[in-house]
Motif scaffolding. Sequence first.
Motif, mmCIF file in Angstrom:
data_model
loop_
_atom_site.group_PDB
_atom_site.id
_atom_site.type_symbol
_atom_site.label_atom_id
_atom_site.label_comp_id
_atom_site.label_asym_id
_atom_site.label_seq_id
_atom_site.Cartn_x
_atom_site.Cartn_y
_atom_site.Cartn_z
ATOM 1 N N ALA A 1 1.293 -1.063 -0.259
ATOM 2 C CA ALA A 1 0.215 0.111 0.047
ATOM 3 C C ALA A 1 0.458 1.329 -0.085
ATOM 4 O O ALA A 1 0.404 2.002 -0.908
ATOM 5 N N LEU B 1 -5.405 2.294 4.251
ATOM 6 C CA LEU B 1 -5.331 1.635 3.144
ATOM 7 C C LEU B 1 -7.023 1.112 4.091
ATOM 8 O O LEU B 1 -7.346 0.808 5.446
ATOM 9 N N CYS C 1 -7.536 1.683 -1.471
ATOM 10 C CA CYS C 1 -6.728 2.260 -0.655
ATOM 11 C C CYS C 1 -7.988 3.812 -0.708
ATOM 12 O O CYS C 1 -8.168 4.109 -1.480
#
Length: 150
Positions: free
Chosen positions: A66, A91, A143
Motif C-alpha cells: 500500500a 488502507l 485505499c
Amino acid sequence: MELDIKDIMERLPHRQPMLLVDRVLEMDPGKSIVAIKNVTYNEPFFQGHFAHHPVMPGVLIIEALAQAAALFSFADAGAPNLASTKIAYYLVGVDGARFRRPVVPGDQLRMEVSADKLSRSICKYTAVAKVDDQIAAEAKIMCAVRILEE
C-alpha cells in the motif's frame, strides 16, 4: 523514475519502524511501480514474530504494498503530497490476499503494484510481492484519500 529513501520520505508520512519501502526501482506515475524493502533481522517485529523462526507478518507485507502504491498514485505534478499533515491515505480494503512463501531476514521484498482505478477519494490496485522471483504475497488492495480537518 527511481527514488531513494530521502525521496520516499519526502512523499510519504511514514517513518521508522513503519516506513516499509526502501527504494523505488521503476515508477510510471499514475500507473505502476516496482519498489523494494530490504528485510533485516533488526526489524522490530521479528522480536515477537517469531523469536526462534523470524517471519515478516503478512499484514506488514500488505502495508508495504500500500505504501508503494501511494508513491506512484500521487507522483504527478499537482497531486497531493501525502507527507502533508492535511491529507490522509488509508488502507481500507484487501481482497484475495494470498501468502505463498515466508519472508525472512535477509530477503529482499520486490513489490510490483499497478493501478486498477485512481480517483480523488478511492484507489484500487493489483499488488504482488516477490522474493527471488517467487511470489511471496499477492492481493487486490483499496485505499482511501481523505482531507483532514484542522
